[in-house]
Design an enzyme around this catalytic site. Structure first.
Site, short mmCIF file in Angstrom:
data_model
loop_
_atom_site.label_atom_id
_atom_site.label_comp_id
_atom_site.label_asym_id
_atom_site.label_seq_id
_atom_site.Cartn_x
_atom_site.Cartn_y
_atom_site.Cartn_z
N HIS A 41 1.17 14.46 -5.14
CA HIS A 41 0.88 13.58 -6.29
C HIS A 41 0.41 12.20 -5.80
O HIS A 41 -0.65 11.71 -6.20
CB HIS A 41 2.15 13.46 -7.15
CG HIS A 41 1.98 12.61 -8.37
ND1 HIS A 41 1.75 13.14 -9.62
CD2 HIS A 41 2.01 11.26 -8.54
CE1 HIS A 41 1.63 12.16 -10.50
NE2 HIS A 41 1.81 11.00 -9.87
N GLU A 42 1.20 11.59 -4.93
CA GLU A 42 0.85 10.25 -4.45
C GLU A 42 -0.41 10.30 -3.58
O GLU A 42 -1.18 9.35 -3.55
CB GLU A 42 2.03 9.62 -3.70
CG GLU A 42 3.32 9.50 -4.51
CD GLU A 42 3.15 8.83 -5.88
OE1 GLU A 42 2.22 8.02 -6.04
OE2 GLU A 42 3.95 9.15 -6.79
N HIS A 61 -3.35 9.86 -5.84
CA HIS A 61 -3.60 8.44 -6.10
C HIS A 61 -4.28 7.78 -4.89
O HIS A 61 -5.21 6.99 -5.03
CB HIS A 61 -2.29 7.71 -6.38
CG HIS A 61 -1.71 7.96 -7.75
ND1 HIS A 61 -2.40 7.66 -8.90
CD2 HIS A 61 -0.51 8.45 -8.14
CE1 HIS A 61 -1.63 7.96 -9.96
NE2 HIS A 61 -0.49 8.45 -9.53
N GLU A 89 -4.17 8.44 -12.87
CA GLU A 89 -3.22 9.53 -13.00
C GLU A 89 -3.95 10.87 -12.96
O GLU A 89 -3.39 11.88 -12.50
CB GLU A 89 -2.43 9.38 -14.31
CG GLU A 89 -1.17 10.20 -14.38
CD GLU A 89 -0.07 9.78 -13.42
OE1 GLU A 89 -0.14 8.67 -12.84
OE2 GLU A 89 0.85 10.58 -13.21
#
Lengths: 501, 501
Positions: free
Chosen positions: A263-264, A267, A293
């Site tokens: 997830h990170e 980003h 996001e």
């Protein structure tokens, strides 16, 4: 004009660096800082905020923006300089619109609120923080009133998702909910998926190594970043050359560290992909909260929880944890990591129900801001919505209205819509990438992510904030924001997984 | 007056925090920062330096200091407020004495010089950086000229060792050298000590664990600090609650990490021991460079390389590295870690010859500043002094005049005296501690460091900069700076070790 532009950029570069220095103070606070450093760190962050605010609202910036106005109009629409001036103007006008004394008061109130929330949550007692939240609601309304608006929530939403309004979001989310609730219900009627294979013991060191290998393969550049441990995973940036991510490891649950790392990484790929020409300008950041996001969700869910992805990585995972996975088939594992299960906690929610969590919060924010809901009735309203929308109930405030930090550290309003916008956009971007490069799913099965990453860099990442969110969505996907690809994606994936008709 | 004092303290607290934020930027740069972050980090440090300089030289501070002058005189000599005003005045006057434009020019020159030095050192070619160093010499002289002085080096020395002058230091160092050179010569005539037991393979993880145990036992407080890896070990502070240290690990040499950790722990015990009442004021730092160094050397050498210390720790070290040390006696190990050996590199030097390295640099600084030595002749002068004082010769500039960063990153003058002052003072403080608590050596043998640590906290650490270096030395030891305890310590220790008459 070149001189004035240069002067403007020099101001902007200092604002940029000041923000990034604060980001380092925050990163350190959440990774390595010993507890003895806490008091001074709060002071240091407050000081940097004060200095940055003085710089951001320096009248000289306003003067330069005025003087550059006609020059800006003379530039072609794709000009980088025009974009710098446009974003600088937006940020300056937002910053000077609100009196510094009001901001200082509000920030000080929010700092206190955060402390009280920590206590209230651990005591499972909403009443402890209720009066603080009432004041926050007042501040949020007052803040919004400084800006022209149709709906009182619009200026708050605009802070993180420029141009988005309640008028757009309410029907969009309502549509989405109408389709999601029956899908979740249909799945809930089935036999529950067995995900016990994920709940064995997974030693930290092996998890760490496996995670590093995965995100390196996805394209995260360790020469311009690093991965560290924290309590609540986040991505942060100190320059385009230093984009860091964090994760947390649970030895009794192998999905925690892995999927939060991916997830990170999503980003971070966005930030690492921004054109280096933008360094030191306000263009060196993502276009909006929703677009940002979309990248974390695209890589975490659409890629990271896909069957193809695990066709490649599962044998490596089995080799890393032979005892734990020897007797677990790829299909069982794939079903386990995609298990849909109505639950109480947003951050633990599966891909499908996650949006329901977000939309409950979005609606409650609007109810509070519109005065249709009193803060004292919020815990009850929360429970009712969880029962009706998700089908779960828990009397505890700690796992209810106190679970997220957002309202206790920032405004009420504008805090949550980005998460679901991100989900919607993740599918819209992925769909566009597939149309351009139909071979991507096969490449993912081979552990090759370069073509997808390249398409995203070329069509989205490199532009940072050069275009507004609405513009970049249109440019990259050929259409305005639409929920269709996301619904199609969910229906196909979960329809197959749960053999729905 | 209380209002004015409060206002002054508020300025000073911001200066304090700004410096500490820069310290965090530096710490991160030297521990965890990925290489991609370097360019922006330089910019961020420059910006913080600019902001801190503006704050430090704010005329309001000058006005407040003027207004507080008579109040200051009315305060008792031991008053904390009086000390705050005194140190603030000293720092303010130092800062405003030098024009900001000159400082900016010099800092920019030094930044360039550092880059060129890195290249020159790796190319082993002093001529590459010679013209830069000539300019640095000019800047150093000009800087000194802004202050009244007897000797041109005095203002430079005063920056880090307040009140110290060439008039004091030259005879002091000359005396010391006269005693040290024959001692080193006498030892060099003996059979060399066998220290091969230290040069085996020592896995990093075990070294790390052992080092942590040692420094925790010495009294380093991990709730207010942490230990990380770096290239060139240092101690740094972000507040009195966050005092961090760093070390480097060499797997083929177990003394590197251990003694550098103890060294930095000495610095850190000093900072962690400062009265918490001083937080946010200019009193929250050590009294001078020499006094600071005395604590790193006291813990590293007088304690950490003592026989008693290893009587306690050697069995633990043997248990950690059984293969490496099973057949090595405590006596052999003790001789190995105290081996005296003339060498080329200051930072690798033993306790005894270390001072010779420092004093060569101190003398050369004076020769340069006095104009008796030209920069172009520095490499040759360096080699000659190494031959005559230490008895070693190397034609390479990289291991000669290019070995230390100091002259290539800061002024020429004032850079080195603190190291030898530290050695001298380490023995003077320890001697005073022993007089007050004669049982300390026995406690050390038992692995108990609390009484020594407590005496140092009570008599030195807690006061931070409340007293000048000269005053605190007198208060804590009962006498002015004196080389006697240090010479007595060296003669006793090395006389015994090498069976000298």
């Amino acid at each position: 004009m070149q001189d004035k532009l240069k002067e403007l950029k020099s101001y902007l570069s200092e604002v940029y660096d000041l923000n990034n220095i604060s980001a380092l103070l925050n990163w350190d606070q959440n990774t390595f800082m010993p507890k003895g450093g806490a008091t001074a760190r709060g002071r240091q962050l407050g000081l940097m905020e004060k200095i940055a605010h003085e710089k951001k609202t320096d009248r000289e910036i306003g003067r330069l923006l005025d003087e550059l106005a006609s020059y800006e109009k003379s530039l072609p629409v794709d000009s980088q300089d025009a974009a710098v001036i446009r974003v600088a103007r937006r940020q300056y006008e937002k910053a000077v619109q609100v009196p510094a004394s009001f901001m200082a008061e509000m920030v000080s109130h929010l700092t206190d609120t955060y402390q009280v929330w920590v206590e209230a949550r651990s005591a499972n007692d909403f009443t402890k923080v209720q009066s603080y939240l009432e004041k926050t609601l007042d501040y949020s309304r007052q803040y919004a009133e400084y800006f022209p608006h149709e709906h009182i929530a619009d200026p708050l939403i605009d802070d993180s998702d420029e141009g988005m309004t309640v008028e757009v979001l309410r029907p969009l989310f309502s549509d989405l909910r109408k389709q999601l609730v029956p899908l979740v219900k249909a799945i809930a009627e089935q036999d529950p998926v067995d995900d016990s294979c994920l709940k064995k013991h997974f030693p930290e060191q092996e998890q760490w190594k496996f995670g590093l290998d995965v995100i390196r393969q996805l394209g995260y550049d360790f020469d311009r970043g690093r991965l560290d441990k924290t309590h609540h995973p986040f991505m942060t940036k100190f320059s385009l050359g230093d984009v860091r991510i964090t994760t947390r490891v649970k030895e009794n649950n192998m999905t925690e560290a892995l999927f939060s790392s991916i997830h990170e990484t999503g980003h971070a790929l966005y930030e690492q992909g921004i054109s280096m020409n933008f360094e030191g300008t306000p263009l060196a950041q993502g276009a909006s909260s929703g677009v940002h996001e979309s990248q974390s969700r695209l890589w975490e869910n659409i890629v990271g929880r896909s069957y193809g992805f695990w066709k490649h990585f599962y044998p490596k995972l089995q080799a890393t944890f032979p005892e734990q996975f020897r007797r677990v088939s790829l299909d069982t594992f794939y079903r386990a990591i995609n298990k849909v299960e109505p639950s109480l906690i947003r951050t633990d929610a599966d891909e499908l129900t996650y949006n329901l969590h977000v939309m409950i919060r979005f609606d409650l924010e609007l109810d509070l801001l519109e005065g249709r809901l009193a803060v004292k009735d919020l815990p009850e309203a929360w429970r009712e919505r969880y029962k009706s929308d998700i089908g779960v109930f828990d009397p505890k405030d700690a796992d209810g209205v106190l679970q997220d930090v957002h309202w206790y550290f920032g405004n009420i309003g504008g805090a949550f819509q980005g998460y679901t916008l991100g989900n919607i956009l993740s599918a819209q971007f992925y769909d566009a990438a597939l149309r351009a490069k139909p071979n991507i799913p096969n490449q993912i099965q081979d552990g090759e992510f370069g073509v997808l990453h390249g398409w995203l860099k070329e069509n989205l990442y490199q532009y940072g904030s050069q275009y507004t969110a609405a513009d970049i969505v249109k440019r990259a996907t050929g259409s305005d924001l639409t929920v269709k690809p996301y619904l199609a994606y969910l229906q196909e994936k979960f329809g197959k997984l749960y053999s729905l008709k």
